[in-house]
Design an enzyme around this catalytic site. Sequence first.
Site, PDB file in Angstrom:
ATOM      1  N   ILE A  60      -0.840  -0.650   7.571  1.00 35.18           N
ATOM      2  CA  ILE A  60      -0.943  -2.085   7.806  1.00 35.18           C
ATOM      3  C   ILE A  60       0.424  -2.595   8.264  1.00 35.18           C
ATOM      4  O   ILE A  60       1.454  -1.968   7.995  1.00 35.18           O
ATOM      5  CB  ILE A  60      -1.428  -2.828   6.549  1.00 35.18           C
ATOM      6  N   PRO A  61       0.469  -3.728   8.984  1.00 36.81           N
ATOM      7  CA  PRO A  61       1.731  -4.180   9.581  1.00 36.81           C
ATOM      8  C   PRO A  61       2.892  -4.292   8.606  1.00 36.81           C
ATOM      9  O   PRO A  61       4.004  -3.829   8.905  1.00 36.81           O
ATOM     10  CB  PRO A  61       1.354  -5.535  10.183  1.00 36.81           C
ATOM     11  N   ASN A  62       2.688  -4.881   7.432  1.00 43.61           N
ATOM     12  CA  ASN A  62       3.786  -5.091   6.503  1.00 43.61           C
ATOM     13  C   ASN A  62       4.351  -3.769   5.997  1.00 43.61           C
ATOM     14  O   ASN A  62       5.575  -3.586   5.919  1.00 43.61           O
ATOM     15  CB  ASN A  62       3.323  -5.946   5.322  1.00 43.61           C
ATOM     16  N   THR A  63       3.481  -2.839   5.673  1.00 49.17           N
ATOM     17  CA  THR A  63       3.931  -1.536   5.176  1.00 49.17           C
ATOM     18  C   THR A  63       4.691  -0.772   6.253  1.00 49.17           C
ATOM     19  O   THR A  63       5.739  -0.166   5.986  1.00 49.17           O
ATOM     20  CB  THR A  63       2.732  -0.710   4.693  1.00 49.17           C
ATOM     21  N   ARG A 113      10.942  25.934  18.689  1.00 51.28           N
ATOM     22  CA  ARG A 113      11.160  27.363  18.450  1.00 51.28           C
ATOM     23  C   ARG A 113      11.967  28.089  19.519  1.00 51.28           C
ATOM     24  O   ARG A 113      12.715  29.021  19.178  1.00 51.28           O
ATOM     25  CB  ARG A 113       9.812  28.048  18.228  1.00 51.28           C
ATOM     26  N   ASP A 171      10.809  11.612  12.795  1.00 44.47           N
ATOM     27  CA  ASP A 171       9.476  11.712  13.397  1.00 44.47           C
ATOM     28  C   ASP A 171       8.404  11.678  12.306  1.00 44.47           C
ATOM     29  O   ASP A 171       7.802  12.691  11.975  1.00 44.47           O
ATOM     30  CB  ASP A 171       9.397  13.008  14.211  1.00 44.47           C
ATOM     31  N   HIS A 201       1.853   4.781  10.465  1.00 49.05           N
ATOM     32  CA  HIS A 201       0.561   4.224  10.885  1.00 49.05           C
ATOM     33  C   HIS A 201      -0.079   3.616   9.645  1.00 49.05           C
ATOM     34  O   HIS A 201      -0.707   4.313   8.855  1.00 49.05           O
ATOM     35  CB  HIS A 201      -0.316   5.323  11.478  1.00 49.05           C
ATOM     36  N   ASP A 219      12.004  22.750  12.031  1.00 46.07           N
ATOM     37  CA  ASP A 219      10.786  23.061  11.277  1.00 46.07           C
ATOM     38  C   ASP A 219      11.081  24.223  10.340  1.00 46.07           C
ATOM     39  O   ASP A 219      10.769  25.377  10.635  1.00 46.07           O
ATOM     40  CB  ASP A 219       9.631  23.399  12.227  1.00 46.07           C
ATOM     41  N   LYS A 268       5.896   9.130  12.367  1.00 46.73           N
ATOM     42  CA  LYS A 268       4.681   8.559  12.979  1.00 46.73           C
ATOM     43  C   LYS A 268       3.985   7.572  12.046  1.00 46.73           C
ATOM     44  O   LYS A 268       2.804   7.708  11.722  1.00 46.73           O
ATOM     45  CB  LYS A 268       3.716   9.668  13.390  1.00 46.73           C
TER      46      LYS A 268
END
Length: 245
Positions: A77-80, A222, A71, A75, A22, A73
């Site tokens: 539509i399925p195709n995208t 950290r 990472d 989220h 980070d 995540k």
Amino acid sequence: MTFTASSSSCAITESPVVVALDYHERDKALAFVDKIDPRDCRLKVGKEMFTLFGPQLVRDLQQRGFDVFLDLKFHDIPNTTARAVAAAADLGVWMVNVHASGGARMMAAARDALAPFSKDAPLLIAVTVLTSMETSDLHDLGVTLSPAEHAERLARLTQQCGLDGVVCSAQEAVRFKQAFGAAFKLVTPGIRPAGSEAGDQRRIMTPEQALSAGVDYMVIGRPVTQSVDPAQTLKDINASLKREA
């Protein structure tokens, strides 16, 4: 000490530790990475760093011998989502994740997108309930279950869709291993060595507790990245995990 690799192929590590990077500055991130050994951990690149520095950062880490957990995540539509997961696989990452709350069709599409990659496909993991969320946060979203109950429901859906595992809190790990089996991978943030501050994580455990609970991969940020001697900190964590095992 700087550890380099002659190609983008990643070093093999048996450590369950994944260090969360980070950083706001690429040079500082790479300066930290050059202090640690790819045999002692994998690295996690999240939304901020990927947005700032793009795929080249992932390649820079791979060239230093590290496995990378992307990472982001996904989220959508399925195709995208499927196309995004395939792009991550093209990049050669070790692990990529999606939100289980995207539903069964989205997760199945992501899984199918990795089929052409065969044994070179990354682990595909679903996020259940963010570790920062408490019961009141779920109630605000219209979910009447507790974080643990909602996470188990989403984890079950994830397994039914054929994904490799889930991101979950360490407190859920024992129950999840019993419910879903040893092959279903559990990835847990909020892991902090004894004496570390909790930060913005609400459900935390020490590395030793997480290992005992059945966690396969533990994300630590950290306590390692802000350590005066991160290489030694990693070696100490791994040594404690070997004693626990």
